[in-house]
Write a protein that holds these residues in place. Structure first.
Motif, PDB file in Angstrom:
ATOM      1  N   UNK A 128      82.104  20.129  79.740  1.00  0.00           N
ATOM      2  CA  UNK A 128      81.456  20.584  78.508  1.00  0.00           C
ATOM      3  C   UNK A 128      81.891  21.993  78.134  1.00  0.00           C
ATOM      4  N   UNK A 129      81.649  22.343  76.867  1.00  0.00           N
ATOM      5  CA  UNK A 129      82.117  23.609  76.310  1.00  0.00           C
ATOM      6  C   UNK A 129      81.242  24.804  76.657  1.00  0.00           C
ATOM      7  N   UNK A 130      79.976  24.565  76.934  1.00  0.00           N
ATOM      8  CA  UNK A 130      79.064  25.677  77.251  1.00  0.00           C
ATOM      9  C   UNK A 130      79.015  25.845  78.766  1.00  0.00           C
ATOM     10  N   UNK A 131      80.024  26.485  79.305  1.00  0.00           N
ATOM     11  CA  UNK A 131      80.127  26.655  80.752  1.00  0.00           C
ATOM     12  C   UNK A 131      78.915  27.399  81.294  1.00  0.00           C
ATOM     13  N   UNK A 132      78.378  26.878  82.400  1.00  0.00           N
ATOM     14  CA  UNK A 132      77.244  27.511  83.050  1.00  0.00           C
ATOM     15  C   UNK A 132      75.897  27.119  82.472  1.00  0.00           C
ATOM     16  N   UNK A 133      75.876  26.419  81.347  1.00  0.00           N
ATOM     17  CA  UNK A 133      74.618  25.996  80.734  1.00  0.00           C
ATOM     18  C   UNK A 133      74.163  24.684  81.367  1.00  0.00           C
TER      19      UNK A 133
END
Length: 154
Positions: free
Chosen positions: A122-127
């Motif tokens: 996914x694009x929101x790393x760490x979320x």
């Protein structure tokens, strides 16, 4: 909840199939695995992230055959775009619900990936990654959403 509602509504409408919600979970560490998937950027004034759907081959073929009234036995180039269309419909339905709640989600274009047991990052790393797995009459579908706050605007 908007993505669960949207998935059920879209599959009932497009493929006359009611998916059965199997498992809801927050996934961490590993990546979404599927045989055919679509991922879309999720962006608003306040958030950034992505939504992904991933089918195993049996699930995708069941939905596509139901949608088209045909009998595809394998995933061909001719039907791969259907995964993107399904993702687009789920995203659009969810976006309408979220925008009514005050979020200004922007439209996105899906990217389709077809490869046995591929992984999606996914694009929101760490979320956190919120996932819902659905049982289909044949196969499974997983829908995931991840987003994070963009932080203070400049």
């Amino acid at each position: 909840v908007p993505f669960v509602e949207a998935t059920i509504a879209v599959l009932e409408t497009l493929a006359n199939t009611k998916p059965e919600r199997d498992k809801v979970f927050v996934r961490s560490g590993e990546h979404l695995i599927g045989d055919i998937s679509a991922i879309m950027a999720l962006s608003s004034d306040k958030y950034t992230g992505s939504m992904a759907i991933a089918f195993d081959e049996a699930g995708f073929l069941h939905i596509v055959n139901s949608m088209l009234g045909e009998n595809h036995e394998t995933v061909s180039d001719d039907i791969q775009d259907a995964c993107g269309e399904i993702a687009n419909q789920i995203f659009g339905h969810s976006k309408r619900i979220l925008n009514k709640m005050g979020h200004s989600i922007q439209q996105a274009i899906p990217t389709v990936i077809y490869a046995k047991s591929h992984a999606i990052r996914h694009m929101a790393k760490g979320a956190p990654c919120f996932a819902v797995r659905f049982k289909l009459p044949k196969g499974i579908l997983t829908v995931e959403v991840t987003f994070k706050d963009k932080g203070p605007s400049s």
